[in-house]
Write an enzyme that holds these catalytic residues in place. Structure first.
Site, PDB file in Angstrom:
ATOM      1  N   CYS A 401       0.864  -1.179   0.000  1.00  0.00           N
ATOM      2  CA  CYS A 401       0.000   0.000   0.000  1.00  0.00           C
ATOM      3  C   CYS A 401       0.902   1.230   0.000  1.00  0.00           C
ATOM      4  CB  CYS A 401      -0.910  -0.004   1.235  1.00  0.00           C
ATOM      5  SG  CYS A 401      -1.959   1.452   1.358  1.00  0.00           S
ATOM      6  N   GLU A 435       1.735  -4.402  -5.332  1.00  0.00           N
ATOM      7  CA  GLU A 435       0.610  -5.316  -5.189  1.00  0.00           C
ATOM      8  C   GLU A 435      -0.618  -4.742  -5.887  1.00  0.00           C
ATOM      9  OE1 GLU A 435      -1.997  -7.342  -1.542  1.00  0.00           O
ATOM     10  OE2 GLU A 435       0.022  -6.555  -1.180  1.00  0.00           O
TER      11      GLU A 435
END
Length: 538
Positions: A401, A435
């Site tokens: 993140c 990700e």
């Protein structure tokens, strides 16, 4: 006074004994003895009057009101002091004296001694009591012009000394405050009559009805309020409830209070007030507020600015917890372990969710490392942005993140965070990739970074053949990301069963011109400023 009382008692007893001893004397000596007794009494009283007069003159001429206290009256009774006249002075004629004292038989010497003792005691006590009384009566006064400080707005006190209790200030008189008006009396009687129907308690059937309603609806409905109190009180409650809901609706229209999934509209963070973009799962008591107050150093969230101000006065944090692994100029990066600093990392995730749509990590922070970038000044290290990564990622994700705070967006800090994540991958000798899924802003930032990396590599490339694998090993960018970026730049062509990388000089020249125009910007990561070794087990 105790000493005066005891002396007077002993003198009375001795005079009584003398009277009993001399009871056998002839009646011819009685008039002379009486005249002597009266003369001695007059003399003692005159001496005492002189002492009092001197006392009055020394202290500005005391009035009778100032001496009219229970303690002084009791002292005067014991001291056998003469009464004062209405003018405040001692009596000057024999007609004004009361000679019916039980000590009228004292001899002249005893009376003089007694008078001297009493005057000494008066001198030591009376001025002190007078000063206290004078302060109370003359210094405390109602500030309302024309008010004599008499009466009280409540009608319960005889005097007042503040505007809040002044009848004149409220356009009333002291008598009107003491007695309620006929209108007030009638209203009070009506309220008392309406409250007579108040029930002392619920009946069995009513209790069962209330329990059934609670079991059927739980906390989604208001409890039944009938038969709990009088109809008058219930009506007052309903009116207050309706007025409060109307006020809340006005606040919602103004945007100060919101309902729905995105309860928190703004946050106060440091010297910035930030508008939120998405819902974040803060606790319900905080989520229902229109504005949240967050400490920019420890990331603790609070309900009001007063609480935040008190917290900032005692907060000892000036930078994120953990190890500072990078510093160049005012820019620093701290490595924070989610297991060691769980509360800080949870608060960081809750804060990030206000500006990220595709984020699901809030509380399970232990398997992650957080790299927090800050900008330092004389007040501390201010949060610029951060990214998190798994301690053990099987797919070699170097970012789980990533976020740049809104007040630092479009200033190059996003690319610095991305570049720093790939720098860690180079030190680990791994190929990294963020990700998925990426947010909209995240995808734009990564594509811009990958484009810059590829154009810089081709500008410095001097060979004839170029390999995607070599680009990946040198830049630590995943080959899949390299291919997607080349396709978006139209630099990848399929010809005769092979993929060819085209060197578009126009794009390279355009990038180089922007680099020259940008100059020596400090918004770049210097590998030599990194002081970091890969964590064990990764």
């Amino acid at each position: 006074m105790a000493g005066s009382g005891s002396d007077g008692t002993e003198d009375s007893d001795s005079s009584a004994e003398r009277e009993q001893t001399n009871s056998s004397e002839s009646d011819g000596n009685m008039p002379k003895r009486q005249r002597l007794t009266r003369a001695s009494t007059r003399l003692s009283q005159k001496l005492l009057h002189c002492s009092l007069s001197q006392l009055f003159n020394q202290h500005g001429g005391l009035t009778p009101l100032a001496l009219d206290t229970p303690d002084l009256k009791r002292t005067a009774d014991h001291d056998e002091s003469p009464p004062l006249t209405p003018t405040g002075n001692a009596p000057s004629s024999e007609s004004e004296l009361d000679i019916s004292s039980p000590n009228a038989s004292h001899d002249e010497s005893q009376s003089k001694d007694q008078a001297n003792r009493d005057s000494d005691k008066d001198l030591s006590h009376r001025p002190k009591r007078r000063r206290c009384h004078e302060t109370y009566n003359f210094n405390m006064k109602c500030p309302t012009p024309g008010c004599n400080s008499l009466g009280h707005l409540t009608g319960k006190h005889e005097r007042h000394f503040a505007v809040s209790g002044c009848p004149l200030y409220h356009n009333l008189s002291a008598d009107e405050c003491k007695t309620p008006t006929p209108k007030q009396s009638r209203y009070k009687e009506q309220v008392a009559e309406m409250r007579k129907g108040r029930n002392s308690g619920l009946q069995k059937e009513q209790k069962e009805k209330h329990m059934e309603n609670r079991q059927a609806h739980g906390n989604t409905r208001e409890p039944l309020l009938e038969n709990i109190t009088s109809d008058y009180d219930l009506e007052l409650f309903r009116k207050a409830q309706a007025r409060a809901s109307e006020d809340l609706e006005k606040l919602r229209i103004q945007g100060q209070i919101t309902e729905g999934s995105n309860m928190i509209k703004t946050i106060l963070f440091g010297r910035y007030e930030l508008d939120t973009w998405y819902h974040s799962p803060y606790p319900e008591e905080y989520a229902r507020l229109g504005r949240l107050y967050v400490c920019e150093f420890c990331l603790k969230y609070m309900k009001s600015q007063t609480i935040l101000r008190r917290h900032m006065a005692k907060c000892v944090w000036k930078h994120p917890p953990g190890d500072e692994v990078y510093r160049k100029g005012a820019i620093s990066v701290f490595e924070v372990d989610g297991k060691k600093n769980k509360i800080y990392c949870q608060n960081l995730c809750l804060l990030a969710k206000l500006f990220l749509d595709h984020k699901t990590l809030y509380y399970d922070v232990e398997p992650f490392l957080f790299y927090v970038m800050t900008e330092a000044d004389n007040t501390g290290c201010h949060l610029v942005g951060y990214f998190s990564k798994e301690k053990n990622s099987f797919l070699n994700y170097n970012v789980s993140c990533i976020l740049t705070m809104p007040q630092y967006m479009r200033q190059g800090f996003g690319k610095m965070l991305i570049d720093f994540s790939y720098l860690l991958s180079k030190v680990e000798e791994k190929v990294g990739s963020p990700e998925r899924p990426l947010s909209d802003l995240g995808l734009i930032s990564y594509r811009s970074y990958w484009k810059e990396v590829l154009l810089r590599y081709m500008y410095n490339f001097q060979g004839k053949e170029i390999s995607i694998k070599e680009i990946s090993q040198e830049t630590a960018v995943n080959p899949v990301d390299i291919v997607s970026t080349l396709q978006s730049l139209q630099m990848l062509k399929y010809w005769k069963g092979k993929h060819l990388v085209l060197k578009r000089q126009d794009l390279i020249d355009e990038w180089k011109a922007k680099e020259i125009k940008r100059g020596n910007s400090n918004k770049t990561i210097d590998p030599s400023s990194l002081k970091w070794t890969p964590p064990k087990g990764t």
